[in-house]
Design an enzyme around this catalytic site. Structure first.
Site, PDB file in Angstrom:
ATOM      1  N   GLY A 184       0.860  -1.330  -0.021  1.00  0.00           N
ATOM      2  CA  GLY A 184       0.009   0.019   0.074  1.00  0.00           C
ATOM      3  C   GLY A 184       0.889   1.284  -0.025  1.00  0.00           C
ATOM      4  O   GLY A 184       0.344   2.411   0.382  1.00  0.00           O
ATOM      5  N   ASN A 205       1.701   3.048  -2.663  1.00  0.00           N
ATOM      6  CA  ASN A 205       0.925   3.944  -3.666  1.00  0.00           C
ATOM      7  C   ASN A 205      -0.385   4.385  -2.973  1.00  0.00           C
ATOM      8  O   ASN A 205      -0.780   5.547  -3.235  1.00  0.00           O
ATOM      9  CB  ASN A 205       0.683   3.164  -4.905  1.00  0.00           C
ATOM     10  CG  ASN A 205       1.846   3.088  -5.695  1.00  0.00           C
ATOM     11  OD1 ASN A 205       2.083   4.307  -6.446  1.00  0.00           O
ATOM     12  ND2 ASN A 205       2.646   2.065  -5.771  1.00  0.00           N
ATOM     13  N   LYS A 225     -15.498 -16.220  -9.985  1.00  0.00           N
ATOM     14  CA  LYS A 225     -15.031 -14.634 -10.280  1.00  0.00           C
ATOM     15  C   LYS A 225     -16.174 -13.929 -10.469  1.00  0.00           C
ATOM     16  O   LYS A 225     -16.219 -12.802  -9.698  1.00  0.00           O
ATOM     17  CB  LYS A 225     -14.119 -14.733 -11.473  1.00  0.00           C
ATOM     18  CG  LYS A 225     -13.694 -13.418 -11.755  1.00  0.00           C
ATOM     19  CD  LYS A 225     -12.477 -13.430 -12.926  1.00  0.00           C
ATOM     20  CE  LYS A 225     -12.257 -11.967 -13.422  1.00  0.00           C
ATOM     21  NZ  LYS A 225     -10.939 -11.478 -13.121  1.00  0.00           N
ATOM     22  N   MET A 270      -3.556  -7.312  -7.526  1.00  0.00           N
ATOM     23  CA  MET A 270      -2.980  -8.184  -8.278  1.00  0.00           C
ATOM     24  C   MET A 270      -4.020  -9.182  -8.693  1.00  0.00           C
ATOM     25  O   MET A 270      -3.783 -10.323  -8.765  1.00  0.00           O
ATOM     26  CB  MET A 270      -2.081  -9.120  -7.424  1.00  0.00           C
ATOM     27  CG  MET A 270      -0.961  -8.202  -6.954  1.00  0.00           C
ATOM     28  SD  MET A 270      -0.114  -7.523  -8.504  1.00  0.00           S
ATOM     29  CE  MET A 270       1.548  -6.797  -8.104  1.00  0.00           C
ATOM     30  N   ARG A 271      -5.198  -8.595  -9.500  1.00  0.00           N
ATOM     31  CA  ARG A 271      -6.094  -9.449 -10.093  1.00  0.00           C
ATOM     32  C   ARG A 271      -6.651  -8.696 -11.412  1.00  0.00           C
ATOM     33  O   ARG A 271      -6.591  -7.442 -11.382  1.00  0.00           O
ATOM     34  CB  ARG A 271      -7.345  -9.786  -9.383  1.00  0.00           C
ATOM     35  CG  ARG A 271      -6.770 -10.634  -8.061  1.00  0.00           C
ATOM     36  CD  ARG A 271      -8.517 -10.684  -7.121  1.00  0.00           C
ATOM     37  NE  ARG A 271      -7.962 -11.706  -6.240  1.00  0.00           N
ATOM     38  CZ  ARG A 271      -7.891 -12.973  -6.046  1.00  0.00           C
ATOM     39  NH1 ARG A 271      -8.056 -13.684  -7.126  1.00  0.00           N
ATOM     40  NH2 ARG A 271      -7.322 -13.517  -5.169  1.00  0.00           N
ATOM     41  N   ASN A 287      -4.810   2.273 -13.688  1.00  0.00           N
ATOM     42  CA  ASN A 287      -3.873   1.138 -13.114  1.00  0.00           C
ATOM     43  C   ASN A 287      -2.459   1.827 -13.078  1.00  0.00           C
ATOM     44  O   ASN A 287      -2.209   2.670 -14.073  1.00  0.00           O
ATOM     45  CB  ASN A 287      -3.808  -0.006 -13.810  1.00  0.00           C
ATOM     46  CG  ASN A 287      -3.158  -1.232 -13.442  1.00  0.00           C
ATOM     47  OD1 ASN A 287      -2.834  -1.274 -12.066  1.00  0.00           O
ATOM     48  ND2 ASN A 287      -2.320  -1.729 -14.036  1.00  0.00           N
ATOM     49  N   HIS A 293       1.681   0.342 -13.280  1.00  0.00           N
ATOM     50  CA  HIS A 293       2.447  -0.691 -13.648  1.00  0.00           C
ATOM     51  C   HIS A 293       3.634  -0.431 -13.701  1.00  0.00           C
ATOM     52  O   HIS A 293       4.316   0.843 -14.264  1.00  0.00           O
ATOM     53  CB  HIS A 293       2.076  -1.355 -15.166  1.00  0.00           C
ATOM     54  CG  HIS A 293       2.780  -2.467 -15.482  1.00  0.00           C
ATOM     55  ND1 HIS A 293       2.517  -3.685 -15.040  1.00  0.00           N
ATOM     56  CD2 HIS A 293       3.947  -2.854 -16.209  1.00  0.00           C
ATOM     57  CE1 HIS A 293       3.076  -4.648 -15.256  1.00  0.00           C
ATOM     58  NE2 HIS A 293       4.213  -4.258 -16.021  1.00  0.00           N
TER      59      HIS A 293
END
Ligand code: GAR
Length: 200
Positions: free
Chosen positions: A11, A13, A64, A89-90, A106, A108
């Protein structure tokens, strides 16, 4: 504007975003942390900042679809306008992506489209890349794929180790992600196909 941050890990970020909200540089309400890992450091960081936490574990759901339906409920209950994935992470399924198209970001830790996936820092280092970096992008149905908002490069030099590179990447992330969130909140971005145009 109500923001939900999604995280699975430390966490850092999230913490950077919290700091910018507190200082008034990001003008929005951090309404919710969605977390899928009970031991994630992000949970304590959110609680300390008085942010509501929805711990939604994939194992508690048969598939899901029902897992993501639960996430969708939490988003609706908290009137979420913008989703910020920060080490979640999904991959999000198409229903959530469709419901919040253009409203999911997102970060990356590489220069997309290079080094997609969940070990991007290590992968760039092991590959022998001389340059890597950080990408903030809109989320679409494919992994690490949507239109790129901001991207910044970092040199990998001879003295770097995976750890020193990770530290440099994180430092850059903590600057770049708040910057991208501000652009979105201020309505300064226009998406045209894969291109994201930033107005002054
Ligand atoms: C960040 O480096 C983020 O870019 C990465 O996970 C880390 C989370 O760190 N995300 C991915 O690799 C997504 N493919 P944090 O929990 O300290 O913010």
């Amino acid at each position: 504007m109500n923001i939900a941050v999604f995280a699975s890990g430390k966490g850092s970020n999230l913490a950077a975003i919290i700091r910018q909200v507190k200082s008034g540089k990001i003008k929005a309400n951090l309404a919710l942390l969605v977390c899928d890992q009970p031991k994630a450091g992000a949970i304590a960081k959110a609680k300390r900042a008085g942010i509501k936490v929805a711990l939604i574990k994939r194992d508690d759901f048969p598939d899901k679809k029902s897992f993501e339906a639960k996430i969708g409920e939490a988003l609706k209950e908290n009137s979420i306008d913008l989703i910020v994935l920060a080490g979640f992470m999904r991959m999000l399924g198409s229903e959530l992506v469709c419901a919040y198209r253009g409203k999911i970001l997102n970060i990356h830790p590489a220069l997309l489209p290079s080094f997609k996936g969940s070990h991007a820092i290590r992968d760039a280092f092991d590959y022998g890349a001389k340059v890597t970096g950080v990408t903030v992008h809109f989320v679409d149905e494919k992994m690490d794929h949507g239109p790129i908002i901001l991207q910044r490069a970092i040199k990998i030099d001879r003295r770097d180790t995976p750890e020193s590179l990770e530290a440099k990447i994180h430092k850059l992330e903590h600057k770049l992600y708040p910057e991208a969130i501000r652009l979105v909140l201020e309505g300064k971005l226009k998406v045209s196909g894969r291109k994201v145009l930033v107005s002054a």
